[in-house]
Design an enzyme around this catalytic site. Structure first.
Site, mmCIF file in Angstrom:
data_model
loop_
_atom_site.group_PDB
_atom_site.id
_atom_site.type_symbol
_atom_site.label_atom_id
_atom_site.label_comp_id
_atom_site.label_asym_id
_atom_site.label_seq_id
_atom_site.Cartn_x
_atom_site.Cartn_y
_atom_site.Cartn_z
ATOM 1 N N CYS A 160 -2.060 32.386 14.013
ATOM 2 C CA CYS A 160 -1.801 32.941 15.341
ATOM 3 C C CYS A 160 -1.299 31.861 16.298
ATOM 4 O O CYS A 160 -1.946 31.517 17.285
ATOM 5 C CB CYS A 160 -3.076 33.599 15.883
ATOM 6 S SG CYS A 160 -2.769 34.666 17.290
ATOM 7 N N GLU A 161 -0.136 31.304 15.984
ATOM 8 C CA GLU A 161 0.529 30.299 16.806
ATOM 9 C C GLU A 161 2.029 30.491 16.651
ATOM 10 O O GLU A 161 2.535 30.587 15.535
ATOM 11 C CB GLU A 161 0.169 28.873 16.368
ATOM 12 C CG GLU A 161 -1.271 28.481 16.543
ATOM 13 C CD GLU A 161 -1.658 28.240 17.989
ATOM 14 O OE1 GLU A 161 -0.750 27.990 18.810
ATOM 15 O OE2 GLU A 161 -2.861 28.331 18.302
ATOM 16 N N ARG A 183 2.299 19.410 9.062
ATOM 17 C CA ARG A 183 3.280 18.387 9.427
ATOM 18 C C ARG A 183 4.473 18.925 10.229
ATOM 19 O O ARG A 183 4.889 18.299 11.211
ATOM 20 C CB ARG A 183 3.779 17.650 8.174
ATOM 21 C CG ARG A 183 2.701 16.838 7.472
ATOM 22 C CD ARG A 183 3.274 16.055 6.291
ATOM 23 N NE ARG A 183 4.176 15.019 6.736
ATOM 24 C CZ ARG A 183 5.499 15.069 6.591
ATOM 25 N NH1 ARG A 183 6.071 16.101 5.988
ATOM 26 N NH2 ARG A 183 6.257 14.071 7.012
ATOM 27 N N GLU A 194 0.810 -1.215 0.000
ATOM 28 C CA GLU A 194 0.000 0.000 0.000
ATOM 29 C C GLU A 194 0.848 1.273 0.000
ATOM 30 O O GLU A 194 0.912 1.995 0.993
ATOM 31 C CB GLU A 194 -0.917 0.023 1.229
ATOM 32 C CG GLU A 194 -1.966 -1.051 1.219
ATOM 33 C CD GLU A 194 -2.742 -1.111 2.526
ATOM 34 O OE1 GLU A 194 -3.872 -1.602 2.497
ATOM 35 O OE2 GLU A 194 -2.211 -0.672 3.579
ATOM 36 N N PRO A 195 1.510 1.596 -1.107
ATOM 37 C CA PRO A 195 2.239 2.864 -1.156
ATOM 38 C C PRO A 195 1.270 4.041 -1.237
ATOM 39 O O PRO A 195 0.322 4.035 -2.005
ATOM 40 C CB PRO A 195 3.054 2.743 -2.447
ATOM 41 C CG PRO A 195 2.257 1.806 -3.308
ATOM 42 C CD PRO A 195 1.617 0.831 -2.349
ATOM 43 N N ARG A 234 2.371 7.764 0.445
ATOM 44 C CA ARG A 234 3.382 8.818 0.415
ATOM 45 C C ARG A 234 4.425 8.561 -0.677
ATOM 46 O O ARG A 234 4.824 9.464 -1.411
ATOM 47 C CB ARG A 234 4.058 8.894 1.784
ATOM 48 C CG ARG A 234 5.018 10.051 1.938
ATOM 49 C CD ARG A 234 5.974 9.807 3.102
ATOM 50 N NE ARG A 234 5.301 9.364 4.304
ATOM 51 C CZ ARG A 234 5.060 10.120 5.354
ATOM 52 N NH1 ARG A 234 5.417 11.379 5.360
ATOM 53 N NH2 ARG A 234 4.477 9.616 6.421
#
Length: 427
Positions: A357-358, A326, A286-287, A289
């Site tokens: 705003c982080e 990520r 199951e590729p 990425r």
């Protein structure tokens, strides 16, 4: 930034498959996810051409959580590989893309009744049962049919990757341990249910794995377990070994050559099945990425360039953790460039921060780039997987557009969210 074979520089400007990045900005604005669809098709061919056998049904299944949009699923369908989905929304998108549901595997650790009903109503190919509760739900829903199922099991392989993307440790939320005696009891119950065609097992040991031996160890553990199961008079004909093949983001990553690995993996699979005298005739991988990641690029426009009192230099972009969470989620790293200054010296060091705003809204730290100014175009390489899929509306940010480059022409695949889209579900 490492350029791939489909990227080139002309007059200091970056081109992707002969399309000028600056024209993507002009036509579609930013932030925008660019997908090189031709490169994606080539990557599928690498898997299909190298993971094949005269003796076994070897299946390549695209793990669509990496990027699930209609145009991409149409390509997956055209290339005649299988599809992995994990939610009602992913199934619905597959249906809108007219994907053949008989070639879909439905995963997930907590499938809802409405999701199972939708899968059954649309004649899903295979349902991967995660736990006993799910089995009880499914057996009450399946009527007057023979549903193909796998059971997700956990072989306990501790692949060396980030803690958040390990999936096979003994405390994983996914699947049932092959070392737990109760797992065998559930296997027998599934196998004896006349409404199920119990074919075998699914296992997945994690993501961003660079050690080939981790996959070989998984194969060995699963085949030993299958031999033990068959000694209990349960015939196993299918084994899904998951994915997790590592990809390149930065110089810290050292992925193996996929074509070489896939052939070696195939040879080991064939030999071990013969050696163990097993009934397996279908093997799947199951590729996700590793199929889409290096075909994607995030494009931003630089706003302010700022130096703090401490001496830290910042580039501010018109997106951030709303279109690529990520780096904030698990410290993911990327290579970047200024698309209109590709031949300039990469002699400035910046933190690349988003506009949300982080304080943790950064997509890059200590990144070497040419001297930046307002209006420059920042491109983030190898961003095809888990960027748009994880996009969100924090701070009421609009999700980005997705533009495909096919046959050296750009075309819109997903429109940028409008302001109206942001409140259309609100009462």
């Amino acid at each position: 930034m490492k350029l791939n074979e489909n990227m080139k520089i002309k007059d200091n400007e970056l081109l992707i498959n002969d399309v000028e990045v600056k024209n993507i900005k002009k036509k579609y604005d930013t932030p925008t996810l660019i997908i090189d669809a031709d490169n994606f098709k080539k990557k599928i061919d690498v898997f299909k051409n190298n993971f094949r056998s005269d003796d076994l049904d070897l299946r390549v299944i695209y793990a669509s959580k990496a990027l699930n949009i209609k145009r991409l699923l149409e390509i997956v369908s055209d290339k005649d590989i299988y599809l992995d989905v994990v939610s009602l929304g992913e199934m619905y998108t597959a249906k809108k893309a007219k994907f053949d549901f008989s070639k879909i595997y439905f995963h997930g650790n907590n499938k809802l009744i409405e999701e199972l009903e939708y899968a059954l109503d649309n004649n899903i190919g295979t349902i991967v049962i995660d736990n006993e509760t799910e089995y009880e739900l499914l057996k009450d829903l399946v009527k007057n049919r023979k549903q193909k199922v796998l059971l997700r099991v956990n072989p306990g392989i501790d692949a060396h990757t980030h803690e958040y993307i390990k999936t096979s440790k003994n405390d994983s939320k996914f699947g049932l341990s092959i070392f737990d005696d109760s797992t065998m009891d559930l296997i027998k119950r599934i196998n004896e249910n006349e409404n199920f065609e119990f074919r075998g097992f699914h296992a997945h040991i994690g993501s961003q794995i660079f050690e080939k031996n981790s996959f070989f160890d998984e194969l060995d553990e699963m085949l030993k377990f299958i031999k033990k199961v068959e000694e209990q008079s349960v015939k196993i004909i299918e084994l899904n070994l998951g994915g997790g093949f590592g990809v390149y983001y930065t110089k810290e990553d050292h992925p193996f050559e996929l074509d070489v690995f896939l052939k070696e993996f195939k040879d080991k699979i064939e030999k071990r099945i013969v050696d163990e005298k097993l009934n397996i005739n279908t093997i799947a991988i199951e590729p996700g990425r590793s199929l889409i990641n290096d075909s994607g690029y995030m494009l931003y426009t630089i706003g302010a360039v700022k130096s703090t009192y401490s001496g830290k230099k910042y580039i501010f972009i018109d997106g951030g953790m709303s279109d690529n969470i990520r780096p904030s989620l698990y410290d993911a790293k990327y290579e970047m460039a200024i698309a209109n200054k590709m031949n300039d010296s990469f002699d400035q060091e910046y933190d690349v921060a988003g506009k949300l705003c982080e304080s943790g809204d950064k997509i890059g730290k200590n990144i070497k780039l040419p001297k930046a100014k307002r209006g420059d175009l920042l491109i983030v390489n190898n961003a095809g997987a888990y960027t748009y899929s994880m996009a969100n509306n924090y701070n009421k940010m609009r999700k980005p557009a997705v533009v495909f480059i096919e046959d050296k022409k750009d075309k819109i695949a997903v429109k940028r969210q409008s302001l109206e889209n942001l409140t259309e579900c609100e009462i």
